[in-house]
Design a protein around this motif. Structure first.
Motif, PDB file in Angstrom:
ATOM      1  N   VAL A  39     -55.142  26.276  84.252  1.00 60.39           N
ATOM      2  CA  VAL A  39     -53.914  26.317  85.044  1.00 60.39           C
ATOM      3  C   VAL A  39     -52.839  27.005  84.205  1.00 60.39           C
ATOM      4  CG1 VAL A  39     -52.176  24.960  86.263  1.00 60.39           C
ATOM      5  CG2 VAL A  39     -54.561  24.173  86.209  1.00 60.39           C
ATOM      6  N   ARG A  40     -52.482  28.211  84.581  1.00 62.43           N
ATOM      7  CA  ARG A  40     -51.433  28.987  83.907  1.00 62.43           C
ATOM      8  C   ARG A  40     -51.588  28.993  82.374  1.00 62.43           C
ATOM      9  NH1 ARG A  40     -49.147  26.194  87.914  1.00 62.43           N
ATOM     10  NH2 ARG A  40     -48.227  24.614  86.566  1.00 62.43           N
ATOM     11  N   GLY A  41     -52.769  29.347  81.906  1.00 61.77           N
ATOM     12  CA  GLY A  41     -53.014  29.493  80.479  1.00 61.77           C
ATOM     13  C   GLY A  41     -53.222  28.196  79.711  1.00 61.77           C
ATOM     14  N   ARG A  42     -53.300  27.097  80.422  1.00 66.92           N
ATOM     15  CA  ARG A  42     -53.518  25.799  79.788  1.00 66.92           C
ATOM     16  C   ARG A  42     -54.684  25.099  80.480  1.00 66.92           C
ATOM     17  NH1 ARG A  42     -49.495  25.129  76.296  1.00 66.92           N
ATOM     18  NH2 ARG A  42     -47.439  25.915  76.773  1.00 66.92           N
ATOM     19  N   LEU A  43     -55.164  24.050  79.834  1.00 68.38           N
ATOM     20  CA  LEU A  43     -56.234  23.260  80.425  1.00 68.38           C
ATOM     21  C   LEU A  43     -55.659  22.024  81.112  1.00 68.38           C
ATOM     22  CD1 LEU A  43     -58.838  23.413  77.522  1.00 68.38           C
ATOM     23  CD2 LEU A  43     -58.992  24.537  79.749  1.00 68.38           C
ATOM     24  N   ASP A  44     -56.148  21.759  82.310  1.00 70.69           N
ATOM     25  CA  ASP A  44     -55.811  20.540  83.040  1.00 70.69           C
ATOM     26  C   ASP A  44     -57.001  19.605  82.841  1.00 70.69           C
ATOM     27  OD1 ASP A  44     -55.347  18.512  84.833  1.00 70.69           O
ATOM     28  OD2 ASP A  44     -55.426  19.784  86.616  1.00 70.69           O
ATOM     29  N   TYR A  45     -56.774  18.498  82.174  1.00 61.48           N
ATOM     30  CA  TYR A  45     -57.856  17.581  81.816  1.00 61.48           C
ATOM     31  C   TYR A  45     -58.160  16.557  82.902  1.00 61.48           C
ATOM     32  CZ  TYR A  45     -56.924  19.641  77.302  1.00 61.48           C
ATOM     33  OH  TYR A  45     -56.737  20.546  76.286  1.00 61.48           O
ATOM     34  N   SER A  46     -57.400  16.568  83.990  1.00 63.58           N
ATOM     35  CA  SER A  46     -57.572  15.531  85.010  1.00 63.58           C
ATOM     36  C   SER A  46     -58.790  15.752  85.903  1.00 63.58           C
ATOM     37  CB  SER A  46     -56.316  15.443  85.880  1.00 63.58           C
ATOM     38  OG  SER A  46     -56.125  16.647  86.609  1.00 63.58           O
ATOM     39  N   GLY A  47     -59.319  16.955  85.938  1.00 59.57           N
ATOM     40  CA  GLY A  47     -60.410  17.215  86.878  1.00 59.57           C
ATOM     41  C   GLY A  47     -61.724  17.605  86.252  1.00 59.57           C
ATOM     42  N   GLY A  48     -61.969  17.251  85.011  1.00 59.28           N
ATOM     43  CA  GLY A  48     -63.252  17.589  84.398  1.00 59.28           C
ATOM     44  C   GLY A  48     -64.402  16.934  85.148  1.00 59.28           C
ATOM     45  N   ALA A  49     -65.478  17.673  85.331  1.00 57.38           N
ATOM     46  CA  ALA A  49     -66.646  17.137  86.030  1.00 57.38           C
ATOM     47  C   ALA A  49     -67.369  16.136  85.125  1.00 57.38           C
ATOM     48  CB  ALA A  49     -67.589  18.270  86.414  1.00 57.38           C
ATOM     49  N   ARG A  50     -67.606  14.941  85.641  1.00 57.93           N
ATOM     50  CA  ARG A  50     -68.318  13.908  84.869  1.00 57.93           C
ATOM     51  C   ARG A  50     -69.809  14.231  84.899  1.00 57.93           C
ATOM     52  NH1 ARG A  50     -70.257   8.490  86.418  1.00 57.93           N
ATOM     53  NH2 ARG A  50     -70.349   7.242  84.514  1.00 57.93           N
ATOM     54  N   ARG A  51     -70.349  14.525  83.721  1.00 57.12           N
ATOM     55  CA  ARG A  51     -71.754  14.899  83.582  1.00 57.12           C
ATOM     56  C   ARG A  51     -72.333  14.186  82.358  1.00 57.12           C
ATOM     57  NH1 ARG A  51     -73.776  17.816  87.801  1.00 57.12           N
ATOM     58  NH2 ARG A  51     -75.144  18.921  86.389  1.00 57.12           N
ATOM     59  N   PHE A  52     -73.626  14.328  82.166  1.00 59.09           N
ATOM     60  CA  PHE A  52     -74.292  13.670  81.047  1.00 59.09           C
ATOM     61  C   PHE A  52     -75.020  14.721  80.219  1.00 59.09           C
ATOM     62  CE2 PHE A  52     -73.410  10.601  84.255  1.00 59.09           C
ATOM     63  CZ  PHE A  52     -72.928   9.519  83.522  1.00 59.09           C
ATOM     64  N   ILE A  53     -74.678  14.771  78.937  1.00 61.12           N
ATOM     65  CA  ILE A  53     -75.156  15.800  78.013  1.00 61.12           C
ATOM     66  C   ILE A  53     -76.118  15.160  77.014  1.00 61.12           C
ATOM     67  CG2 ILE A  53     -74.389  17.514  76.292  1.00 61.12           C
ATOM     68  CD1 ILE A  53     -73.241  18.016  79.093  1.00 61.12           C
ATOM     69  N   PRO A  54     -77.209  15.866  76.674  1.00 59.32           N
ATOM     70  CA  PRO A  54     -78.127  15.319  75.657  1.00 59.32           C
ATOM     71  C   PRO A  54     -77.401  15.038  74.339  1.00 59.32           C
ATOM     72  CG  PRO A  54     -79.129  17.195  76.747  1.00 59.32           C
ATOM     73  CD  PRO A  54     -77.691  17.140  77.210  1.00 59.32           C
ATOM     74  N   GLN A  55     -77.664  13.869  73.780  1.00 57.81           N
ATOM     75  CA  GLN A  55     -77.047  13.466  72.511  1.00 57.81           C
ATOM     76  C   GLN A  55     -77.274  14.527  71.437  1.00 57.81           C
ATOM     77  OE1 GLN A  55     -75.144  10.707  71.668  1.00 57.81           O
ATOM     78  NE2 GLN A  55     -74.914  11.696  69.692  1.00 57.81           N
ATOM     79  N   THR A  56     -78.423  15.190  71.468  1.00 55.79           N
ATOM     80  CA  THR A  56     -78.750  16.202  70.460  1.00 55.79           C
ATOM     81  C   THR A  56     -77.818  17.411  70.518  1.00 55.79           C
ATOM     82  OG1 THR A  56     -80.362  17.181  71.981  1.00 55.79           O
ATOM     83  CG2 THR A  56     -81.193  15.565  70.378  1.00 55.79           C
ATOM     84  N   LYS A  57     -77.133  17.623  71.649  1.00 59.15           N
ATOM     85  CA  LYS A  57     -76.229  18.773  71.793  1.00 59.15           C
ATOM     86  C   LYS A  57     -74.762  18.403  71.577  1.00 59.15           C
ATOM     87  CE  LYS A  57     -79.183  21.397  74.883  1.00 59.15           C
ATOM     88  NZ  LYS A  57     -79.259  22.110  76.159  1.00 59.15           N
ATOM     89  N   VAL A  58     -74.461  17.115  71.651  1.00 58.26           N
ATOM     90  CA  VAL A  58     -73.068  16.674  71.589  1.00 58.26           C
ATOM     91  C   VAL A  58     -72.391  17.052  70.273  1.00 58.26           C
ATOM     92  CG1 VAL A  58     -71.588  14.615  71.493  1.00 58.26           C
ATOM     93  CG2 VAL A  58     -73.304  14.848  73.289  1.00 58.26           C
TER      94      VAL A  58
END
Length: 169
Positions: A39-58
């Motif tokens: 949003v206008r050169g900044r990140l809006d943290y309110s709408g991140g998609a809730r997903r599940f990432i492998p622990q090995t990649k975190v």
């Protein structure tokens, strides 16, 4: 102050991760930042998609304060890819970027705020079109070529002063 490739300002760069929609063994809850979070050169943290990432990649892919998020795919007619934002989270949730983005981890001895402003300016220059390709309806950033673009890089203290000024504008 001399010309250096953009890549000299970056310690590490890597693609994003989309993850899995459901929890499971060996997966960590993450919030994936996407194009809608720009949003206008900044990140809006309110709408991140809730997903599940492998622990090995975190360990590698988790965004750290000061990382830069680079749009590597998307764009459209007359709109290049290459938007950039600085990661400065409001909370301690685990964030990653989607697979349409790259994480740029600033190199030691550089100011990530300065690098963000520099790359944001680069996005607005005609040169950005030279590092794009379109094979389908999506425009892709040729990341290796992008990292080779020469930019003026002042010493660290001057980077900080420049970033302080630009942050107030």
């Amino acid at each position: 102050m001399g010309e250096e490739p953009v890549g000299r300002l970056i310690k590490d760069e890597f693609p994003g991760e989309w993850g899995d929609p459901t929890a499971g063994a060996g997966l960590c809850e993450s919030f994936v930042l996407r194009a809608t979070n720009f949003v206008r050169g900044r990140l809006d943290y309110s709408g991140g998609a809730r997903r599940f990432i492998p622990q090995t990649k975190v360990g590698r892919k988790r965004l750290r304060k000061g990382d830069l998020v680079l749009e590597a795919a998307g764009g459209g007619p007359g709109v290049p890819v290459g938007r950039v934002a600085r990661f400065d989270p409001p909370d301690d949730r685990l964030y990653v970027v989607s697979n349409f983005f790259r994480t740029l981890r600033p190199a030691p001895g550089t100011d990530s705020r300065f690098t963000h402003h520099l790359l944001d300016d680069l996005y607005r220059q005609p040169k950005i079109w030279e590092v794009q390709q379109q094979t389908t309806g999506i425009i892709n950033l040729k990341v290796r070529d992008y990292l080779r673009i020469l930019v003026l890089v002042p010493p660290l203290e001057e980077q900080r002063r420049i970033a302080d000024i630009l942050d107030t504008i």
